[in-house]
Design an enzyme around this catalytic site. Structure first.
Site, PDB file in Angstrom:
ATOM      1  N   THR A 130      41.438 106.212  49.375  1.00 24.25           N
ATOM      2  CA  THR A 130      40.633 105.205  49.698  1.00 24.25           C
ATOM      3  C   THR A 130      41.309 104.242  48.489  1.00 24.25           C
ATOM      4  O   THR A 130      41.734 104.412  47.367  1.00 24.25           O
ATOM      5  CB  THR A 130      39.227 104.949  49.375  1.00 24.25           C
ATOM      6  OG1 THR A 130      38.790 105.224  48.081  1.00 24.25           O
ATOM      7  CG2 THR A 130      38.959 106.699  50.041  1.00 24.25           C
ATOM      8  N   ASP A 181      35.214 110.103  42.072  1.00 27.99           N
ATOM      9  CA  ASP A 181      36.130 110.480  40.455  1.00 27.99           C
ATOM     10  C   ASP A 181      34.837 111.021  39.724  1.00 27.99           C
ATOM     11  O   ASP A 181      34.749 110.416  38.670  1.00 27.99           O
ATOM     12  CB  ASP A 181      36.978 109.836  40.811  1.00 27.99           C
ATOM     13  CG  ASP A 181      36.046 108.097  40.651  1.00 27.99           C
ATOM     14  OD1 ASP A 181      35.278 108.207  41.459  1.00 27.99           O
ATOM     15  OD2 ASP A 181      36.825 107.301  39.748  1.00 27.99           O
ATOM     16  N   ASP A 201      29.164 105.316  45.628  1.00 28.29           N
ATOM     17  CA  ASP A 201      28.263 104.633  44.791  1.00 28.29           C
ATOM     18  C   ASP A 201      27.718 105.892  44.307  1.00 28.29           C
ATOM     19  O   ASP A 201      26.665 106.490  44.436  1.00 28.29           O
ATOM     20  CB  ASP A 201      27.777 103.943  44.834  1.00 28.29           C
ATOM     21  CG  ASP A 201      26.886 102.998  43.122  1.00 28.29           C
ATOM     22  OD1 ASP A 201      26.891 103.697  42.391  1.00 28.29           O
ATOM     23  OD2 ASP A 201      26.806 101.762  43.020  1.00 28.29           O
ATOM     24  N   TYR A 204      39.414 102.673  46.470  1.00 31.79           N
ATOM     25  CA  TYR A 204      38.371 102.705  44.542  1.00 31.79           C
ATOM     26  C   TYR A 204      39.156 104.270  45.071  1.00 31.79           C
ATOM     27  O   TYR A 204      38.927 104.247  42.901  1.00 31.79           O
ATOM     28  CB  TYR A 204      37.243 103.230  45.859  1.00 31.79           C
ATOM     29  CG  TYR A 204      36.650 101.490  45.542  1.00 31.79           C
ATOM     30  CD1 TYR A 204      36.184 100.737  44.920  1.00 31.79           C
ATOM     31  CD2 TYR A 204      36.431 101.400  46.865  1.00 31.79           C
ATOM     32  CE1 TYR A 204      35.585  99.779  45.455  1.00 31.79           C
ATOM     33  CE2 TYR A 204      36.164 100.359  47.581  1.00 31.79           C
ATOM     34  CZ  TYR A 204      35.390  99.232  46.473  1.00 31.79           C
ATOM     35  OH  TYR A 204      34.848  98.512  47.403  1.00 31.79           O
ATOM     36  N   GLU A 205      39.623 105.344  44.999  1.00 35.42           N
ATOM     37  CA  GLU A 205      40.310 106.436  44.474  1.00 35.42           C
ATOM     38  C   GLU A 205      41.816 105.869  43.453  1.00 35.42           C
ATOM     39  O   GLU A 205      41.280 105.516  42.940  1.00 35.42           O
ATOM     40  CB  GLU A 205      41.252 107.294  45.875  1.00 35.42           C
ATOM     41  CG  GLU A 205      41.659 108.031  44.696  1.00 35.42           C
ATOM     42  CD  GLU A 205      41.448 109.413  46.004  1.00 35.42           C
ATOM     43  OE1 GLU A 205      42.746 110.336  45.501  1.00 35.42           O
ATOM     44  OE2 GLU A 205      41.171 109.168  47.002  1.00 35.42           O
ATOM     45  N   GLU A 250      32.087 108.277  58.995  1.00 37.74           N
ATOM     46  CA  GLU A 250      32.671 107.967  56.986  1.00 37.74           C
ATOM     47  C   GLU A 250      31.621 107.363  56.519  1.00 37.74           C
ATOM     48  O   GLU A 250      31.593 106.145  57.347  1.00 37.74           O
ATOM     49  CB  GLU A 250      33.833 107.568  57.369  1.00 37.74           C
ATOM     50  CG  GLU A 250      34.574 106.984  55.713  1.00 37.74           C
ATOM     51  CD  GLU A 250      35.930 106.181  55.334  1.00 37.74           C
ATOM     52  OE1 GLU A 250      36.155 106.144  54.169  1.00 37.74           O
ATOM     53  OE2 GLU A 250      35.972 105.938  56.316  1.00 37.74           O
ATOM     54  N   ASP A 301      29.661 100.797  57.330  1.00 43.07           N
ATOM     55  CA  ASP A 301      29.169 100.129  56.360  1.00 43.07           C
ATOM     56  C   ASP A 301      28.231  99.111  55.893  1.00 43.07           C
ATOM     57  O   ASP A 301      28.237  98.754  57.745  1.00 43.07           O
ATOM     58  CB  ASP A 301      30.865  99.502  55.761  1.00 43.07           C
ATOM     59  CG  ASP A 301      30.360  99.865  53.908  1.00 43.07           C
ATOM     60  OD1 ASP A 301      30.108  98.631  53.768  1.00 43.07           O
ATOM     61  OD2 ASP A 301      31.048 100.202  53.493  1.00 43.07           O
TER      62      ASP A 301
END
Length: 236
Positions: free
Chosen positions: A191, A152, A116, A193-194, A42, A67
């Site tokens: 997530t 999104d 991003d 952010y979702e 991921e 990350d």
């Protein structure tokens, strides 16, 4: 830097499921996971919600969240340890260095979860589905491995479809609105952010496609034309 972040940076150094800028990793991941199960990445994982969710669903596979933000990795790594998810680990490094950590064919799948979108045309090469990154993924993925994008951002979704079409990549799934119909257990994973719906699109898009075994040809000039046309349309 806040005291909370400093504490997390210190604590994550003690986590057995986290590696930070490690050396000599290609071909040795079976030692980290203590098995030789397939590895799924991921990328730009944030707090690692997808790595955790997939790890719960598929105990016979390994999942590695990647990350550069150690403060975010701490969250996912802590949960994995608390839940005894031995098939979930984390790697702290930059995405553009990912090729230095794996041998060819060592990665079976890659998930890009709400990365991003880099909306400015001038930053298109930073999009994680740009051919520059796909060529990087090719170096470490097994032939026939899958790339998954969940976003999104209509712009990133459209851009990725351009790339897929331009390079004639086999597409497995293309879902314009994930939650408009029946949702699989894999796509039900959400997530942080979702939940925020930063793009305010009220839709989540999903693409699953394959990378060929042969190197991608240089078609970046054709991609630039599409980007410039899109930019012109926005200004008109």
């Amino acid at each position: 830097m806040g005291q909370k972040k400093l504490q997390r940076f210190a604590e994550v150094l003690t986590f057995s499921n986290v590696l930070q800028y490690p050396d000599n990793m290609p071909g040795t991941w079976k030692n980290f996971f203590h098995n030789d199960h397939p590895i799924t990445l991921e990328l730009a994982c944030g707090k690692g919600e997808y790595a955790l969710g997939l790890g719960r669903l598929f105990p016979d596979r390994n999942f590695l969240g990647v990350d550069v933000k150690g403060n975010r990795i701490w969250v996912g790594a802590k949960k994995a340890l608390q839940e005894n998810l031995s098939n979930v680990g984390f790697l702290r490094t930059q995405i553009d260095r990912i090729g230095t950590y794996f041998s060819p064919g060592e990665v079976s799948e890659i998930w890009l979860t709400f990365p991003d979108p880099q909306l400015r045309t001038s930053k298109a090469r930073k999009r994680l589905t740009h051919p520059k990154f796909l060529q990087l993924y090719q170096q470490i993925m097994r032939p026939g491995g899958y790339i998954h994008l969940k976003t999104d951002s209509p712009s990133l979704y459209r851009f990725t479809k351009w790339v897929i079409d331009l390079y004639d990549l086999p597409i497995i799934q293309d879902i314009a609105d994930v939650y408009a119909g029946e949702v699989s257990d894999v796509l039900k994973i959400k997530t942080h952010y979702e939940g925020l719906d930063i793009a305010q699109s009220n839709k989540v898009h999903y693409l699953q496609f394959m990378l060929p075994a042969t190197p991608l040809p240089d078609k970046e000039s054709a991609l630039k034309i599409l980007l410039l046309e899109e930019e012109s349309d926005r200004r008109s």
